[in-house]
Structure formats: C-alpha cells, structure tokens
Motif scaffolding. Sequence first.
Motif, short mmCIF file in Angstrom:
data_model
loop_
_atom_site.label_atom_id
_atom_site.label_comp_id
_atom_site.label_asym_id
_atom_site.label_seq_id
_atom_site.Cartn_x
_atom_site.Cartn_y
_atom_site.Cartn_z
N VAL A 169 0.84 -1.20 0.00
CA VAL A 169 0.00 0.00 0.00
C VAL A 169 0.88 1.25 0.00
O VAL A 169 0.63 2.20 -0.75
CB VAL A 169 -0.96 0.00 1.21
CG1 VAL A 169 -1.71 1.31 1.31
CG2 VAL A 169 -1.95 -1.16 1.10
N LYS A 170 1.91 1.24 0.81
CA LYS A 170 2.82 2.39 0.86
C LYS A 170 3.49 2.61 -0.49
O LYS A 170 3.58 3.75 -0.96
CB LYS A 170 3.89 2.17 1.94
CG LYS A 170 3.36 2.21 3.35
CD LYS A 170 4.48 1.93 4.34
CE LYS A 170 3.96 1.83 5.74
NZ LYS A 170 5.03 1.53 6.72
N ASP A 171 3.92 1.53 -1.12
CA ASP A 171 4.57 1.63 -2.43
C ASP A 171 3.60 2.19 -3.48
O ASP A 171 3.97 3.02 -4.31
CB ASP A 171 5.09 0.27 -2.90
CG ASP A 171 6.30 -0.20 -2.08
OD1 ASP A 171 6.90 0.63 -1.35
OD2 ASP A 171 6.63 -1.41 -2.17
N LYS A 172 2.36 1.74 -3.40
CA LYS A 172 1.33 2.22 -4.34
C LYS A 172 1.11 3.73 -4.17
O LYS A 172 1.07 4.48 -5.14
CB LYS A 172 0.02 1.47 -4.08
CG LYS A 172 -0.76 1.14 -5.32
CD LYS A 172 -2.07 0.48 -4.97
CE LYS A 172 -1.93 -1.02 -5.08
NZ LYS A 172 -3.22 -1.72 -4.96
N LEU A 173 0.97 4.16 -2.90
CA LEU A 173 0.76 5.58 -2.64
C LEU A 173 1.95 6.42 -3.11
O LEU A 173 1.77 7.49 -3.70
CB LEU A 173 0.48 5.82 -1.15
CG LEU A 173 -0.89 5.36 -0.66
CD1 LEU A 173 -0.99 5.49 0.87
CD2 LEU A 173 -2.00 6.17 -1.31
N ASN A 174 3.16 5.94 -2.86
CA ASN A 174 4.35 6.66 -3.32
C ASN A 174 4.39 6.75 -4.84
O ASN A 174 4.79 7.78 -5.39
CB ASN A 174 5.62 6.00 -2.78
CG ASN A 174 5.87 6.38 -1.33
OD1 ASN A 174 5.70 7.52 -0.93
ND2 ASN A 174 6.29 5.41 -0.53
N ALA A 175 3.97 5.69 -5.53
CA ALA A 175 3.95 5.69 -6.99
C ALA A 175 2.87 6.63 -7.53
O ALA A 175 3.10 7.34 -8.52
CB ALA A 175 3.73 4.27 -7.52
N TRP A 176 1.71 6.64 -6.88
CA TRP A 176 0.61 7.51 -7.31
C TRP A 176 0.92 8.98 -7.06
O TRP A 176 0.44 9.84 -7.78
CB TRP A 176 -0.67 7.13 -6.59
CG TRP A 176 -1.29 5.83 -7.01
CD1 TRP A 176 -1.03 5.10 -8.12
CD2 TRP A 176 -2.30 5.11 -6.30
NE1 TRP A 176 -1.81 3.97 -8.17
CE2 TRP A 176 -2.60 3.94 -7.05
CE3 TRP A 176 -2.98 5.32 -5.11
CZ2 TRP A 176 -3.55 3.01 -6.65
CZ3 TRP A 176 -3.92 4.39 -4.70
CH2 TRP A 176 -4.21 3.25 -5.47
N LEU A 177 1.67 9.27 -6.01
CA LEU A 177 1.94 10.65 -5.59
C LEU A 177 3.44 10.91 -5.52
O LEU A 177 4.00 11.16 -4.46
CB LEU A 177 1.30 10.91 -4.23
CG LEU A 177 -0.22 10.71 -4.14
CD1 LEU A 177 -0.68 10.69 -2.70
CD2 LEU A 177 -0.94 11.79 -4.94
N PRO A 178 4.14 10.88 -6.66
CA PRO A 178 5.59 10.99 -6.65
C PRO A 178 6.13 12.33 -6.14
O PRO A 178 7.25 12.41 -5.68
CB PRO A 178 5.98 10.76 -8.11
CG PRO A 178 4.76 11.12 -8.90
CD PRO A 178 3.60 10.77 -8.02
N ASN A 179 5.32 13.38 -6.19
CA ASN A 179 5.78 14.71 -5.77
C ASN A 179 5.22 15.11 -4.41
O ASN A 179 5.26 16.29 -4.05
CB ASN A 179 5.39 15.75 -6.82
CG ASN A 179 6.02 15.43 -8.16
OD1 ASN A 179 7.20 15.09 -8.24
ND2 ASN A 179 5.22 15.52 -9.22
N THR A 180 4.69 14.15 -3.67
CA THR A 180 4.08 14.42 -2.38
C THR A 180 4.94 13.84 -1.27
O THR A 180 5.39 12.69 -1.37
CB THR A 180 2.67 13.79 -2.31
OG1 THR A 180 1.89 14.29 -3.40
CG2 THR A 180 1.98 14.10 -1.01
#
Length: 193
Positions: A169-180
């Motif tokens: 889940v963390k990896d997915k969120l990081n991929a979806w929001l690369p500039n966050t």
Amino acid sequence: MKKIVGIFLLVLLCNKIGYSQKNVVFTSLEAALSVSIDSVFHLDLSKQKLKEVPSVVFEFKQLLTIDISKNEIKKIPLEIKNLKHLQVLNAEKNQLNQFPVGLCNCVQLTNLNLGRNDIESIPICFGQLIDLSAVDLWDNPLSGLPESIQNLKKLNALDMRGINLNTAVKDKLNAWLPNTEIKFDNGCDCGGI
C-alpha cells in the motif's frame, strides 16, 4: 459638497468594515450571527464539546476556513457541500466514522485535517479535490486510499502516520503521488489493500 463627502466617507467606512471582517476569526456562533451572514469568512468552533455541526454553519456561504477540531462530532452533514468557497477544514480529534462525502463538492479546498477520527475508508470522489495541497489523515483505521488520489497534482503533504499500512500500500501511494511528501509509520506486512 458636504453631503457628497459624507457619502464618500460612509462608503469608505462600510468598505473598511467589510474588509476587516474578512480577517476576523469568529470563535462562537453568537458572534458570527451578530454580523451579516455573508461577512463570516473564518469560524473556529474547536473545543466546544459539540456533538454535531450546528446547521446554521452551512448558512455562512462565504466561509473560507472552519475549525471544528477537538469536539465529539460523529458526522459532518451533506450540507457541507454548500460551502463552495471553503479552503480549510480542520476536523481532527472528533469521532467521525465516515468521510464527509459532501466535502467532495468543496473543490476550492486546499487543506484538510481529518486526523485522529474513526474513518475506515475514503471515497473515490476524493480525487475531485484537485486544489488540495495538504491532507492529514493520521490515526484513522484506514487500509488505503482510492486510486483517484492520483488526480491531486497539487498535493504536497500527506500524513498517514498512526495507520497500519503494509509495504504494498505504501509503495502504491508513493507511486501515485511521486511529488508528495507522505509520512508513514513503520507498520507490519499484515494485510491491507
């Protein structure tokens, strides 16, 4: 001539009063209701032991910021959608058990704090809030966020601490929001979406 000068001064005074109220933070409904409903821009009802959001709040159509944090509110009514100018909502440390779906219509929202509540899921419509720059969801029993969060291109900060998320889940969120900048706690790999 005196009459024209008097009218000019009155107009200046009225404009000055209207301008100064734009910077006023009303800390009670009584104070907010003592002025024109259209001149209430900031409302702080934090720490007032509220069990619900008073319905009169949704009549302040010009509200830019509202702080209802540290109360005992379980639900934010659908009427919040009527606050079309809302930019900041702080509802942390309440007892909210669901994301206020009406908020998805508040497309000018830039800062959202729903930390330390009991929210289990975030709806797909969350992705409509494209002006969001900061979201605080810390300490909610979430298992993830909807894929529509990718629409939030202006999102600079996302606080997900206190939420037990697995690595996927963390990896997915990081991929979806690369500039966050996303803040996570170290969790276990024990499930989740």
